[in-house]
Enzyme design. Structure first.
Site, mmCIF file in Angstrom:
data_model
loop_
_atom_site.group_PDB
_atom_site.id
_atom_site.type_symbol
_atom_site.label_atom_id
_atom_site.label_comp_id
_atom_site.label_asym_id
_atom_site.label_seq_id
_atom_site.Cartn_x
_atom_site.Cartn_y
_atom_site.Cartn_z
ATOM 1 N N GLY A 137 17.815 2.022 -2.937
ATOM 2 C CA GLY A 137 17.069 1.399 -4.026
ATOM 3 C C GLY A 137 15.775 0.783 -3.534
ATOM 4 O O GLY A 137 15.182 1.250 -2.562
ATOM 5 N N SER A 138 15.357 -0.272 -4.186
ATOM 6 C CA SER A 138 14.057 -0.876 -3.913
ATOM 7 C C SER A 138 14.064 -1.684 -2.618
ATOM 8 O O SER A 138 15.108 -2.160 -2.160
ATOM 9 C CB SER A 138 13.640 -1.796 -5.069
ATOM 10 N N GLY A 143 17.053 -4.249 -1.594
ATOM 11 C CA GLY A 143 17.720 -3.833 -0.379
ATOM 12 C C GLY A 143 17.601 -4.854 0.730
ATOM 13 O O GLY A 143 18.573 -5.128 1.449
ATOM 14 N N GLU A 148 18.768 2.135 2.291
ATOM 15 C CA GLU A 148 17.576 2.974 2.154
ATOM 16 C C GLU A 148 16.655 2.273 1.174
ATOM 17 O O GLU A 148 17.016 2.064 0.017
ATOM 18 C CB GLU A 148 17.948 4.367 1.636
ATOM 19 N N CYS A 204 12.910 9.458 -3.631
ATOM 20 C CA CYS A 204 12.573 8.660 -2.457
ATOM 21 C C CYS A 204 11.742 9.429 -1.457
ATOM 22 O O CYS A 204 11.128 8.831 -0.569
ATOM 23 C CB CYS A 204 13.844 8.142 -1.799
#
Length: 493
Positions: free
Chosen positions: A204-205, A209, A228, A260
């Protein structure tokens, strides 16, 4: 924390902890059969799951169909991986009284499951990085119970997928508590803090994260957290013809840029003709973004980029918000020179999660390695587009070395979107791409949820099966026999 949250977290953590040892003791073939059962069940449920995903995420049927197929075959790949047994890295040092450093005891080492894993699902891959996605598959393959924190962007799909997975694992004879779903941010954070959770995974962001990674690290007993986060995936081209630019726009626009691995920056020579970009972007139909929150964030990010000084708009794109608050967008592509990028890095460098990318004109190819190191310290991917002669004459070696230092995957030709699930794949990279430089795609992903344990002087009856002389699971064993230490170094002479 509310009483309800406390009850939910307690029930789920207790069930996962109770399942940990029985699940870890399952043989590779038993666990592999369970993974295949889940894969078969997901395929069979596609007719129910895909329409839910389309409604909740706005992603097209073809995209979700392919993603579900990727998800189920990923499970089958992990099934073969654990049956092979090489992932256990079983090492046996037999006792050796003549060992050159001093008498050596019998020491046997292998990788064992870390215990219950909490997986925070992603929004942009509602199958492949969500409930039954790569992190879940890798953790289950390793022998770890999994709790998935459902993403709020597709709650109905999360529940439906979780029901399929739970039923399949139960039918395959796996312990109760092997797989569970939890919803709500408060519940997810509370569970991450629970001592019974032994590892975390997240896609995610960067903001969320990093927050979760800090929570995992601040526990009384810190746990590994594989997050990630963000990546802009720079692409370096020594030329820019129409075919290359068309491929670039297609990669930026795919799934509305909500990938991503989307190329956020394309570097081209300053004499490149970029006129075809607008035409390629104009052929792309508007696409709904995943949810209103992502739509608002993209609109704000797009405004920042378009408002930066020195920006040349190649394709302005369009943004439309419907009565339900959902955002629809077409590609926005701008161009800047290197000096502008350096001067306005605060406005331009952040990831744009959506169909937006920046073309950077450069005048000196030799400056690219240093420029990359300064601007892009950690990414999932970096890509090189060059002519065959340039790839073969070594003139790009400095750039390639720098990309390898700062990226998880270096591509030559092609585009980084579309991550193939293969044994050799690396989907991770130096921070800030990920919080720890592992991979969340490919069979090496299993190693994130394993830890080494050595047994010294243990009787055969108390050794795990992979370390026994009889080797009942038939896994590869690296055996160091007595007397071999005296030949150390001979191969180097």
């Amino acid at each position: 924390m509310t009483e309800n949250t406390e009850n939910i977290v307690e029930q789920i953590a207790a069930a996962a902890a109770a399942a940990a040892r029985p699940f870890a003791r399952t043989s590779p073939r038993e666990r592999a059969a369970a993974l295949v059962a889940v894969a078969d069940a997901l395929d069979a449920a596609g007719g129910e799951l895909i329409p839910i995903g389309m409604r909740e995420t706005g992603l097209a049927e073809a995209r979700l169909t392919g993603e579900l197929r990727r998800t189920s075959w990923q499970l089958r790949l992990f099934a073969d991986t654990i049956v092979d047994g090489g992932y256990l890295d079983a090492r046996i040092d037999l006792a050796d009284p003549e060992y050159v450093i001093g008498p050596r005891p019998d020491v046997r080492r292998m990788l064992e499951p870390v215990g219950p894993v909490l997986n925070f699902a992603a929004s942009n891959f509602p199958f492949a990085f969500s409930v039954a996605g790569g992190d879940t598959a890798a953790a289950l393959a390793a022998g770890c119970p999994v709790v998935v924190k459902a993403h709020s962007g597709h709650p109905e799909l999360s529940r439906a997928t979780a029901a399929v997975v739970t039923d399949a694992l139960r039918s395959a004879g796996m312990p109760e508590g092997t797989f569970q779903l939890i919803e709500g941010q408060e519940n997810g954070v509370a569970l991450l803090k629970d001592e019974r959770i032994r590892a975390g995974a997240f896609t995610g962001s960067t903001h969320v994260g990093r927050m979760l990674a800090d929570i995992a690290a601040a526990r009384e007993v810190p746990i590994p957290f594989f997050g990630e986060l963000g990546s802009v995936n720079p692409v370096y081209a020594t030329y820019a013809d129409t075919a290359l630019l068309d491929g670039f726009v297609a990669s930026v626009a795919g799934s509305a840029g909500q990938l991503c691995t989307k190329p956020g920056f394309l570097f081209v020579p300053d004499d490149a003709d970029l006129s075809s970009v607008s035409g390629a972007a104009a052929t792309v139909a508007e696409h709904r973004l995943l949810n209103p929150g992502i739509g608002r964030a993209f609109s704000a990010r797009r405004s920042d980029v378009l408002g930066a000084s020195g920006v040349d708009v190649l394709s302005a794109g369009e943004v439309r918000v419907d009565d339900d608050g959902q955002t629809f967008a077409t590609p926005t592509v701008v161009a800047v020179d290197v000096d502008t990028l350096l001067a306005d890095r605060d406005a331009l460098l952040d990831e744009s999660f959506g169909p937006l990318s920046v073309v950077v004109r450069y005048s000196d190819r030799d400056q690219l390695p240093a420029l990359h190191a300064e601007l892009f310290p950690g990414n999932l991917t970096s890509t090189v587009h060059a002519r065959s002669s340039e790839l073969e004459d070594g003139s790009l070696s400095d750039l390639v070395e720098k990309l390898a230092e700062t990226s998880g995957r270096v591509l030559f030709g092609g585009w980084p979107t579309g991550v193939s699930v293969t044994p050799a794949m690396q989907h991770g990279g130096p921070y800030p791409a990920t919080t720890s430089d592992g991979t969340s795609v490919g069979t090496a992903a299993i190693t994130r949820f394993l830890r080494g344990v050595a047994y010294q002087g243990a009787p055969q009856s108390l050794l795990p099966a992979p370390l026994q002389d009889a080797n009942p699971w038939g896994v590869p064993q690296q055996i160091s026999r007595p007397g071999t230490s005296r030949s150390w170094g001979a191969s180097a002479r």
